[in-house]
Design an enzyme around this catalytic site. Structure first.
Site, PDB file in Angstrom:
ATOM      1  N   LYS A 105      27.368 130.106  23.871  1.00 42.54           N
ATOM      2  CA  LYS A 105      26.876 129.518  23.295  1.00 42.54           C
ATOM      3  C   LYS A 105      28.700 128.519  24.180  1.00 42.54           C
ATOM      4  CE  LYS A 105      25.624 126.048  20.332  1.00 42.54           C
ATOM      5  NZ  LYS A 105      23.870 126.416  19.595  1.00 42.54           N
ATOM      6  N   SER A 350      13.697 125.968  25.982  1.00 47.13           N
ATOM      7  CA  SER A 350      14.443 126.095  27.043  1.00 47.13           C
ATOM      8  C   SER A 350      13.412 127.195  28.068  1.00 47.13           C
ATOM      9  CB  SER A 350      15.550 126.497  26.886  1.00 47.13           C
ATOM     10  OG  SER A 350      16.108 125.013  26.170  1.00 47.13           O
TER      11      SER A 350
HETATM   12  N1  GLU Z   1      21.364 124.757  21.059  1.00 45.10           N
HETATM   13  C1  GLU Z   1      20.193 124.929  20.508  1.00 45.10           C
HETATM   14  C2  GLU Z   1      20.046 126.533  19.509  1.00 45.10           C
HETATM   15  O1  GLU Z   1      21.038 125.831  19.053  1.00 45.10           O
HETATM   16  C3  GLU Z   1      19.458 125.306  22.165  1.00 45.10           C
HETATM   17  C4  GLU Z   1      19.423 126.598  22.587  1.00 45.10           C
HETATM   18  C5  GLU Z   1      18.848 126.770  24.156  1.00 45.10           C
HETATM   19  O2  GLU Z   1      18.067 125.888  24.076  1.00 45.10           O
HETATM   20  O3  GLU Z   1      19.205 127.455  24.684  1.00 45.10           O
HETATM   21  O4  GLU Z   1      19.247 126.903  19.595  1.00 45.10           O
END
Ligand code: GLU
Length: 421
Positions: A105, A350
């Site tokens: 993250k 994704s």
């Molecule tokens: N930010 C999104 C999550 O918390 C997507 C993460 C991603 O697509 O890698 O799952």
């Protein structure tokens, strides 16, 4: 938005899951700490000619199951503890879905509403200049999160490609379609949650015409409202950071989205077609079948959890319930579909985007939807079964499911028992 206790709370969920699974102590030792967290100071030129600096982080929590994966958020309250917690959740989320990724993250401590568009582009490019040596299609793959969007991902992918001297679309997901994004990524978080609810509706006691309340009206909140209305359900209350609106007869979702698109708030629609103002703190008390937290962490806690009368909570936000709220809801018979399953549609599409980028072959929307639905239903059903068999809440069951996959990977390198025998 958080002090360090947010990470301790996340670890409690790991401890709880470990009680129901026979895993080697190595596994817990490995998953208790982030592998690496890098903090940088990003300097950008502001429109008025001054220089301003912002703190940014990237955490690669665990990469046993593959390159680390997870979004980048822009938020004034971002902190190191929050980034590490979100990266921990990504580790479990990717394992829940069986995606070949670890968890990561990133964040920048900034209020993006206070930046011009040009400043936002410079900040996004500066983030990649700082982290180009850490990220990569086989190392760590960012994506959108709170207050970042496809345009930001497009700038970031471009910056990375310029640094490495070749097109590398697979370094970042959630890009604009024209720059190698996947069809269906835009509403994937909400759509995954919607498929999950639809699949388990009978078991959850949810009927044909549900009353739905949505907390937070960003990407996930808007899309779940739209999908639910299209399916014949009623959105009876919605909130955003400015306030809340309610209508027993059902809110006009197009009108709410138009208000957001115009840069305003859901409260701007008060007076339209029965839309009534509601104090935001009263949203959890609104009578509904499905309550959807789609904002930030810790929004439902020991204080407001007792008011929540929904049958089911669908966590589209990451970490919206504190552990105390979990206990209160369980005691009140409210079933919680936990974040690491409920909002995993985003990272799943994704993953599809990353696969398409690497193949240079792009799928039609229908194929994205079918593949997403298949995975949501398969993993959702598996977790439902674990929850029934072990008589544990869905959250603990989701952690047990993920921990099983993580343990298998970590133990494949050998355990204390293996080395001492
Ligand atoms: N930010 C999104 C999550 O918390 C997507 C993460 C991603 O697509 O890698 O799952």
């Amino acid at each position: 938005m958080s002090d360090d206790s947010i990470f301790e709370h996340a670890l409690q969920r790991l401890d709880e899951a470990a009680k129901h699974l026979n895993v080697d102590q190595d596994v817990i030792e490995k998953l208790k700490f982030p592998r690496e967290t890098t903090k940088v100071r990003l300097m950008i030129r502001m429109d008025d000619g001054s220089r301003k600096s912002f703190v940014g982080w990237r955490c690669r929590y665990d990469d046993t199951r593959g390159p680390t994966k997870g979004g980048i958020r822009y938020h004034p309250d971002a902190s190191s503890a929050e980034v590490e917690t979100l990266a921990f959740w990504m580790t479990f989320k990717c394992a829940v879905m069986g995606l070949p990724y670890g968890g990561g993250k990133g964040a920048v401590q900034v209020n993006p509403r206070e930046l011009s568009k040009a400043e936002l582009e410079r900040l996004s490019r500066a983030y990649i200049q700082a982290f180009a040596r850490i990220i990569g299609p086989d190392r760590d793959i960012p994506a959108p999160d709170v207050y970042t969007n496809s345009m930001v991902m497009g700038w970031m992918a471009d910056e990375y490609s310029q640094i490495v001297g070749q097109a590398e679309p697979a370094v970042i997901t959630g890009k604009p379609i024209a720059l190698g994004g996947s069809l269906g990524r835009g509403d994937a978080t909400a759509r995954g949650g919607y498929y999950l609810v639809r699949h388990l509706a009978d078991e959850l006691g949810l009927g044909q015409e549900m009353r739905v309340a949505v907390q937070g009206f960003g990407n996930a909140g808007q899309h779940i409202a739209r999908l639910m209305v299209a399916d014949g359900h009623r959105i009876v209350a919605v909130s955003d950071s400015h306030g809340a609106v309610a209508s027993d007869a059902g809110l006009d979702v197009d009108k709410l989205i138009a208000a957001k698109d115009a840069g305003g708030s859901v409260v701007d629609t008060v007076g339209h077609d029965g839309h009534a103002l509601l104090p935001a703190e009263e949203l959890p008390g609104v009578g509904c079948d499905l309550f959807v937290p789609a904002a930030l962490e810790n929004m439902i806690d020991a204080r407001n959890a007792p008011w929540l009368k929904a049958k089911v909570v669908l966590e589209l936000a990451n970490g919206p319930l504190t552990p105390e709220a979990d206990q209160i809801l369980a005691a009140n018979g409210v079933v919680v579909l936990p974040d690491i399953l409920a909002n995993a549609g985003g990272v799943t599409v994704s993953y599809f985007e990353w696969v398409q980028n690497r193949h240079g072959y792009y799928w039609p929307l229908e194929e994205v939807h079918v593949r997403l639905r298949t995975i949501m239903e398969r993993e959702g059903r598996a977790i439902w079964n674990i929850s029934r068999e072990k008589e544990i809440p869905m959250r603990t069951a989701a952690y047990v499911h993920a921990l099983g996959r993580l343990a298998e990977a970590i133990e494949a390198h050998g355990t204390q028992a293996f080395f001492m025998s």
